[in-house]
Each structure stands twice: as C-alpha cells, then as structure tokens.
Design a protein around this motif. Structure first.
Motif, PDB file in Angstrom:
ATOM      1  N   ALA A 271      23.830  18.212  56.370  1.00 26.70           N
ATOM      2  CA  ALA A 271      24.506  16.913  56.288  1.00 26.70           C
ATOM      3  C   ALA A 271      24.859  16.575  54.843  1.00 26.70           C
ATOM      4  O   ALA A 271      25.929  16.011  54.561  1.00 26.70           O
ATOM      5  N   LEU A 272      23.979  16.915  53.922  1.00 25.25           N
ATOM      6  CA  LEU A 272      24.270  16.673  52.504  1.00 25.25           C
ATOM      7  C   LEU A 272      25.477  17.486  52.049  1.00 25.25           C
ATOM      8  O   LEU A 272      26.356  16.967  51.333  1.00 25.25           O
ATOM      9  N   GLU A 273      25.539  18.737  52.437  1.00 22.40           N
ATOM     10  CA  GLU A 273      26.663  19.584  52.038  1.00 22.40           C
ATOM     11  C   GLU A 273      27.980  19.074  52.597  1.00 22.40           C
ATOM     12  O   GLU A 273      29.032  19.186  51.946  1.00 22.40           O
ATOM     13  N   ASN A 274      27.942  18.502  53.786  1.00 20.79           N
ATOM     14  CA  ASN A 274      29.174  18.032  54.425  1.00 20.79           C
ATOM     15  C   ASN A 274      29.657  16.688  53.860  1.00 20.79           C
ATOM     16  O   ASN A 274      30.753  16.226  54.231  1.00 20.79           O
ATOM     17  N   ASN A 275      28.860  16.072  53.017  1.00 22.56           N
ATOM     18  CA  ASN A 275      29.232  14.748  52.502  1.00 22.56           C
ATOM     19  C   ASN A 275      29.286  14.704  50.980  1.00 22.56           C
ATOM     20  O   ASN A 275      29.010  13.668  50.356  1.00 22.56           O
ATOM     21  N   VAL A 276      29.611  15.818  50.364  1.00 23.75           N
ATOM     22  CA  VAL A 276      29.779  15.857  48.900  1.00 23.75           C
ATOM     23  C   VAL A 276      31.145  15.268  48.555  1.00 23.75           C
ATOM     24  O   VAL A 276      32.182  15.723  49.055  1.00 23.75           O
ATOM     25  N   GLU A 277      31.146  14.233  47.706  1.00 26.99           N
ATOM     26  CA  GLU A 277      32.392  13.587  47.280  1.00 26.99           C
ATOM     27  C   GLU A 277      32.372  13.419  45.764  1.00 26.99           C
ATOM     28  O   GLU A 277      31.568  12.652  45.225  1.00 26.99           O
ATOM     29  N   GLY A 279      31.345  15.444  43.491  1.00 24.00           N
ATOM     30  CA  GLY A 279      30.107  15.923  42.885  1.00 24.00           C
ATOM     31  C   GLY A 279      28.924  15.026  43.119  1.00 24.00           C
ATOM     32  O   GLY A 279      27.861  15.215  42.500  1.00 24.00           O
ATOM     33  N   ARG A 280      29.069  14.047  44.026  1.00 30.16           N
ATOM     34  CA  ARG A 280      27.988  13.119  44.285  1.00 30.16           C
ATOM     35  C   ARG A 280      27.809  12.958  45.801  1.00 30.16           C
ATOM     36  O   ARG A 280      28.755  13.123  46.582  1.00 30.16           O
ATOM     37  N   ILE A 281      26.593  12.648  46.187  1.00 27.77           N
ATOM     38  CA  ILE A 281      26.282  12.387  47.595  1.00 27.77           C
ATOM     39  C   ILE A 281      25.567  11.052  47.664  1.00 27.77           C
ATOM     40  O   ILE A 281      24.482  10.885  47.090  1.00 27.77           O
ATOM     41  N   ALA A 282      26.188  10.106  48.344  1.00 26.83           N
ATOM     42  CA  ALA A 282      25.620   8.751  48.462  1.00 26.83           C
ATOM     43  C   ALA A 282      25.293   8.181  47.095  1.00 26.83           C
ATOM     44  O   ALA A 282      24.250   7.536  46.897  1.00 26.83           O
ATOM     45  N   GLY A 283      26.149   8.459  46.115  1.00 25.70           N
ATOM     46  CA  GLY A 283      25.978   7.924  44.778  1.00 25.70           C
ATOM     47  C   GLY A 283      25.031   8.712  43.905  1.00 25.70           C
ATOM     48  O   GLY A 283      24.811   8.353  42.743  1.00 25.70           O
ATOM     49  N   ILE A 284      24.444   9.799  44.403  1.00 24.17           N
ATOM     50  CA  ILE A 284      23.499  10.610  43.629  1.00 24.17           C
ATOM     51  C   ILE A 284      24.181  11.906  43.237  1.00 24.17           C
ATOM     52  O   ILE A 284      24.790  12.580  44.079  1.00 24.17           O
ATOM     53  N   SER A 285      24.062  12.279  41.983  1.00 26.89           N
ATOM     54  CA  SER A 285      24.684  13.502  41.491  1.00 26.89           C
ATOM     55  C   SER A 285      24.054  14.719  42.164  1.00 26.89           C
ATOM     56  O   SER A 285      22.831  14.761  42.398  1.00 26.89           O
ATOM     57  N   ASP A 300      18.942   9.437  53.053  1.00 21.67           N
ATOM     58  CA  ASP A 300      18.767   8.050  53.479  1.00 21.67           C
ATOM     59  C   ASP A 300      19.978   7.212  53.100  1.00 21.67           C
ATOM     60  O   ASP A 300      20.351   6.268  53.817  1.00 21.67           O
ATOM     61  N   GLY A 301      20.599   7.542  51.959  1.00 18.58           N
ATOM     62  CA  GLY A 301      21.827   6.853  51.577  1.00 18.58           C
ATOM     63  C   GLY A 301      22.938   7.108  52.575  1.00 18.58           C
ATOM     64  O   GLY A 301      23.718   6.207  52.898  1.00 18.58           O
ATOM     65  N   LEU A 302      23.030   8.360  53.084  1.00 14.94           N
ATOM     66  CA  LEU A 302      24.027   8.668  54.112  1.00 14.94           C
ATOM     67  C   LEU A 302      23.742   7.906  55.397  1.00 14.94           C
ATOM     68  O   LEU A 302      24.664   7.447  56.091  1.00 14.94           O
ATOM     69  N   VAL A 303      22.452   7.756  55.714  1.00 11.17           N
ATOM     70  CA  VAL A 303      22.080   7.002  56.913  1.00 11.17           C
ATOM     71  C   VAL A 303      22.515   5.546  56.776  1.00 11.17           C
ATOM     72  O   VAL A 303      23.073   4.940  57.708  1.00 11.17           O
ATOM     73  N   SER A 304      22.284   4.975  55.591  1.00 12.36           N
ATOM     74  CA  SER A 304      22.666   3.578  55.364  1.00 12.36           C
ATOM     75  C   SER A 304      24.170   3.391  55.468  1.00 12.36           C
ATOM     76  O   SER A 304      24.647   2.336  55.918  1.00 12.36           O
ATOM     77  N   ALA A 305      24.913   4.434  55.073  1.00 14.46           N
ATOM     78  CA  ALA A 305      26.370   4.356  55.134  1.00 14.46           C
ATOM     79  C   ALA A 305      26.905   4.698  56.515  1.00 14.46           C
ATOM     80  O   ALA A 305      28.120   4.689  56.728  1.00 14.46           O
ATOM     81  N   GLY A 306      26.017   5.035  57.442  1.00 15.71           N
ATOM     82  CA  GLY A 306      26.445   5.367  58.802  1.00 15.71           C
ATOM     83  C   GLY A 306      27.053   6.746  58.927  1.00 15.71           C
ATOM     84  O   GLY A 306      27.766   7.022  59.901  1.00 15.71           O
TER      85      GLY A 306
END
Length: 651
Positions: A271-277, A279-285, A300-306
């Motif tokens: 899930a982390l790999e699929n949400n890289v934007e 160079g950051r994921i949910a605001g974390i580098s 958890d940041g991705l969960v909060s963002a739905g």
C-alpha cells in the motif's frame, strides 16, 4: 345432422382404439429422434431416460445395440433398427421390437449411429438397471461392477428390486453389500441408513470405510457468542488449541465477513508503494521509512486519508474473537446417522488394527520360514561341525539354478518342481562333498583359513554362474496352484508360495530331527560333535561323518534355493542376499542346536518386519537396525537363545 353425429362418433371411436394400442419400441425411439440423431453427451440424457422409463423389456436390447454402435437409421422414414452385414455388402435390418427381419438395404439407404465414449458411458449406466436382473450371471456381475465404480442414487431402487430374485449366492452377497453401502450414502430414510450402518459395523472393507468418510466429513462455522448453531455439531473448537489456532480462528471470521482483513507487513508495504507522491507518502519522506515504526506511521496517514483500510491490532483481534464461538459441524445433518457412523468406524478401525497386527505376524512368520530354510543347512555345517562356510549362499544359488535348468526341459511347472527338489539336493550334496574333500578337511580347527578359503570358493562359484547363465535374472516359475494369495479378510493375506515355504520349513525341521535323533548318521554326527576322539575309539570314522554331514547341509541349502527361487530373483548374487541372515540366524539361535536355529529365524524375521512396519519406506534401515540388535543381543547372550549344554558347549 344424424350423419354428421355418426361421423364424429366414428372418429372418436377410432381415436380411442388407437390410443389403446400398446406403445412400441419404435414409438419411443421416434419420440426422442432428434436427440438420438444428435447424440451429444450434453443433451442425450433425457432421451436415454425416456427409453429406460418406458418400461419396455426390449429396451435392454436397444441400449446394448446402441452402445455397440449397431443401431442404424433408415433414411426413408427415420426408423431405427439393428443390422447385420450380408455377404453382398447389403445390410439386413432387424426390428428392435421382436428381432424379426425387416429387409435388406444398401448402406447408402442407412445411417449408422456412432455414439462417442461419453454417450456410451451414459448408456452403460442406464443398462445397469436391466442387467441387474439379466439371466446371464456375467452381465449381472458387470452391472454390479459398474455401480461400484459410479454409484448413483437412481440405481438404488432397481438394485433393491433385483435382490429378491437373485439365485447366485456370490452375486446375492455382492448385491446385499452394495445395497447397504448405497443406503448409507443416498437413502433419505434416516432409520434405514442407521440400520445399514449398524449391520456393517466393524467391517474391514475399504469400500465401507470410504462410504463412512463422507458421512463424517466436517466443516468449521462461526456463530455469535450465546447463539448455538443450528447444525449437527461434531465439537466446539477452543481458540489456542491444536485444533484451532488464534490465527486460524480470526481467518474464519474474515472469511465469514465478520471481521476486517488483518494487514500484514507485506500488504502494508504494498500500500505504501502504491501511494508514493513526489517522493513522499502521507506527508512523510520515503527516505524516512527505514524503520517499522515510521512505516506504520505512514500507513496510518493513508488510513486517515481514506486511501487504505485500517490496521487490525492484537487487541482488535482479541475483541473480535471474544464475540464469537467456533464449531466443527458435520456435513451430514442427521445426528443419528453420524453417531452410528462414528461407532461403526471406531469398531472397524479396532478390527483393522488387530488384522494389521495379524498380517504383520504372518509376514514375520513367512520371513522366518525363509531364513530358517536358508540357515538349516548352515546349522549343520557351522553349528554342528564348526566350519565357517562362506560358500553356503552359493549352494542356495546352485539349487535355484538347478530348478531353472529343469524347467527348460520340463515345461509342466508342477512336475518340474517335483523333479527339481531332489535333483537340487543331489547336485549341491555332491558340490558340498567335493568342497569338504578338497578344501575344508585340510583346514579343520583353523577357522580363519577356512573362512578365507570358502570365501574364495564363493567368488569362484558366482563367476562360474555368470559365465554359464549370464548376469540377468532367470525365471523360476511356480506352479499355477501356487499363484495368488489366501485372503483371510480385506487386510490379512498371505501368498500361497509363502505358505508352501512355511510347510517346507516344517518338513525340513521334522526331517532334520529324524536324521539326528533316529538314524545312525545322526547318532554318529552327535558323537563326533561332542567328542571326536572318543567316537573314533568306538569305531566311528569322524572323517566320513564330517563329509556326509557337510554334504547333507549343502544339499538342504540346494533345496532351499529352489524354494526361495520361486519368489525371489535367480541370479549369481542371490546367495549373498541370504548368507549374512543365515549366519545371524544360527548364531542368535544357538550354535549347534536346530531348535535354536528355529528360534533365531523367528526372532530375526519378527524384528525385521516390525522395523519395516514402523519405517516401510526404508528397508535398508530395517537391515541396519537388525544387525545392531543382534550385536547388542550377543553381548548379553553370547551363546544364543538356546545354548548347548554339556561337554560340547565348552569346545
């Protein structure tokens, strides 16, 4: 008006008379004409059912002709007939109703029906209902074979109906058994199923146990705590036991849709790999995601963002599990049926275990008989004379080859074996006398030199056999009456050859005891064994006694070779397969004692079969453990099971 009424009445009368006429085979075939012409496995079922359900006795012949590809359709009217080919190439059509000749037609006027293998299989199943009551015993037997291979609920009723009229005892027994098995599996009447199960409780047949297994098949279900399942419960599963781990229990909740899927580390990382934007994921580098804690934070940041499902914590899992109960329930809804099946299966398994123990005992007895036959000659040469004859195995080999040569000239296997047994004794007796005169007599009381000399003779005899007979195994065929096995039940059996060898071993035991106890040679042999000098002073020739004793032991080895060759490969190396076991049998049993040899054979055979039963895939392990066992046994009882007593024991 009156004329019109009469016409209507006549028409109705004709219709009534026409409808009263019996239905013919052709009527039924024509009603299914389209399906029969197509003959597709997917669509032919209703046509076959219509033929069977017509109730016409001729339908058995129709189905048999159709299955044999001997049903033909006349092009002019589409009627179906059986046919035989004439000498002039035309075909004689036979009415399927009464088998009368319809006429001769050219092949161009006819179409042969050629059902494929799938259609023929369906026809064969339909034929079973007719064949169960066929006058031909072979057809009735074939019908039962067909039902056994592919049982169907539709065949239960005709099978039951055929039992009352069955006159052949074997067929009746098979029908009764099959009816009970099918009643267990397919009948809708619970008392009938329970009665059938109880009637066969303890049966050893594989088919019986195979029928019970689906009845006792189970599945796992989940219910809310405090709500028992509406099902035939086998047992309630406790979380954390061997039957149900915590992970498996939660997996059942997930599968039932009662709990969210647990997010594994792999799923989290995906899930982390699929949400890289950027160079950051949910605001974390991405560079900060080197630890598990940071990855969990990013997720958890991705969960909060739905953008990802929430993680399931151990406390969440515990809370979910506490709300549910887990059961193993039978697929069979009737508790009476499953209770009867469990009791019957337990009884059968107990009998199977007892039968397996008996079968193991028979195998051990059979192997002990073989070892005793191989060792009885050595018990004379080694046990009585004290000569270590390493060529003893080659005398066994010579006896087996003697039997093979006899069968080359006498094709009747019974007669050839009858002739081969005494001839093998003569050949190996002569060879033993020659070995004793040329080698052994010069090396008495020199065991090491005797061992080396006879070992050299062993190698020479093996090479001679290779030069004469080649290196490939030669057949020594047993008589036809020794083929097969004695089937005591579905678990316990023993081949007739093994039984014959056991009887032969007993005969040789009796013969040896008679020779040693009741003949002059036996008396002189015992005298020379116990005190050679005293025997010589009494007029006994020790040299002659040793020669005859050695020849007797070698001759018995030859007869053993014929017996062993009936089931083992006859090669130049076959003697080496038995020489070690022969020496161990004599040593363990007690040197110089025939009863000890018998006890040693029983012990070694029983131990080897027991190890093979515990580890059936590795026969080499059985041989290794057997040798270790014998080494340990000799440490505690160096003189064997039955040791000699008196003066001979101290020599």
């Amino acid at each position: 008006m009156k004329t019109l009424l009469l016409a209507v009445f006549a028409a109705l009368l004709m219709t009534s008379l026409a409808s009263a006429q019996p239905i013919t085979v052709q009527d039924v075939l024509q009603s299914q004409r389209a399906l029969i012409e197509k003959s597709s496995r997917r669509t032919i079922g209703p046509a076959i059912d219509a033929l069977v359900q017509s109730g016409l006795p001729q339908m058995q012949n129709v189905l048999e002709q159709w299955q044999a590809k001997n049903m033909w359709q006349r092009a002019s009217d589409g009627h179906f007939y059986a046919a035989t080919k004439n000498a002039d190439g035309t075909y004689a059509l036979l009415d399927l109703q009464d088998n009368t000749l319809v006429g001769n037609f050219a092949s161009s006027d006819l179409k042969q029906l050629k059902p494929n293998s799938g259609v023929r299989a369906m026809i064969a199943t339909a034929l079973v209902q007719f064949q169960l009551s066929d006058p031909d015993v072979t057809k009735r037997s074939s019908a039962l074979d067909s039902i056994s291979r592919d049982p169907e609920v539709a065949l239960l009723a005709p099978l039951r109906a055929s039992i009352a009229s069955e006159t052949e005892p074997d067929i009746l027994s098979r029908k009764t058994r099959l009816e009970r098995l099918m009643t267990m599996a397919y009948d809708t009447d619970v008392p009938a199923r329970v009665a059938a199960i109880n009637a066969m409780a303890g049966d050893l047949g594989v088919d019986f146990r195979a029928t019970l297994n689906p009845i006792l098949s189970t599945k796992r279900i989940v219910t809310k705590a405090g709500t028992p399942p509406i099902a035939n419960i086998a047992q309630e599963l406790q979380i954390g036991s061997d039957a149900l781990t915590r992970s498996d229990a939660y997996g059942l909740l997930v599968a039932a849709g009662d709990a969210p899927v647990e997010i594994t580390h792999d799923a989290r990382d995906a899930a982390l790999e699929n949400n890289v934007e950027g160079g950051r994921i949910a605001g974390i580098s991405v560079g900060q995601l080197s630890t598990e804690a940071m990855r969990d934070k990013a997720y958890d940041g991705l969960v909060s963002a739905g953008k990802a499902p929430p993680r399931v914590t151990p406390s969440d899992i515990d809370a979910s599990l506490a709300e549910y109960r887990f059961f193993e329930v039978f697929d069979e809804p009737s508790a009476a049926v499953t209770d009867a099946a469990q009791a019957a299966l337990a009884k059968s398994e107990t009998r199977v275990a007892i039968s397996q123990a008996a079968d193991l005992g028979l195998d051990a007895l059979s192997l002990a008989s073989i070892y005793f036959l191989a060792a009885i000659g050595l018990a004379i040469t080694f046990g009585v004379m004290g000569v270590i004859n390493m060529a003893h195995g080659e005398f066994i080999m010579m006896g087996a080859y003697t039997g093979y040569v006899v069968q080359l000239f006498i094709t009747n296997h019974t007669a050839s074996i009858i002739i081969a047994v005494p001839l093998a004794f003569v050949v190996t007796f002569a060879a033993g006398v020659a070995l004793e005169r040329l080698v052994v007599r010069w090396l008495f009381h020199r065991p090491l030199e005797t061992l080396l000399a006879t070992f050299g003779v062993s190698i020479a005899l093996q090479q001679l056999a290779k030069n004469v007979f080649g290196t490939q195994a030669r057949p020594l065929t047993a008589p036809a009456w020794l083929d097969g096995a004695w089937m005591i039940n579905d678990v316990v059996s023993i081949s007739y050859i093994r039984i014959a060898i056991f009887i032969l071993a007993l005969l040789f035991l009796g013969l040896f005891l008679f020779i040693m106890k009741r003949t002059r040679l036996g008396l002189e042999t015992r005298a020379v064994t116990q005190n050679p000098k005293m025997a010589a002073s009494m007029g006994i020739n020790p040299d002659r006694v040793n020669m005859l004793t050695f020849g007797l032991g070698s001759g018995i080895a030859g007869i053993a070779g014929v017996a062993i060759g009936l089931f083992a490969k006859v090669t130049s190396e076959m003697g080496s397969d038995y020489i070690v076991q022969s020496f161990m049998t004599v040593v363990v049993g007690g040197v110089g004692n025939i009863w000890g040899t018998l006890a040693g054979a029983a012990m070694i055979g029983g131990f080897q079969k027991s190890v093979e039963w515990l580890n059936p895939s590795n026969t080499l392990a059985a041989q290794t453990y057997m040798i270790l066992f014998i080494i340990i046994f000799i440490q505690f009882r160096p003189r064997g099971i039955i040791a000699l007593k008196g003066r001979a024991a101290g020599d």
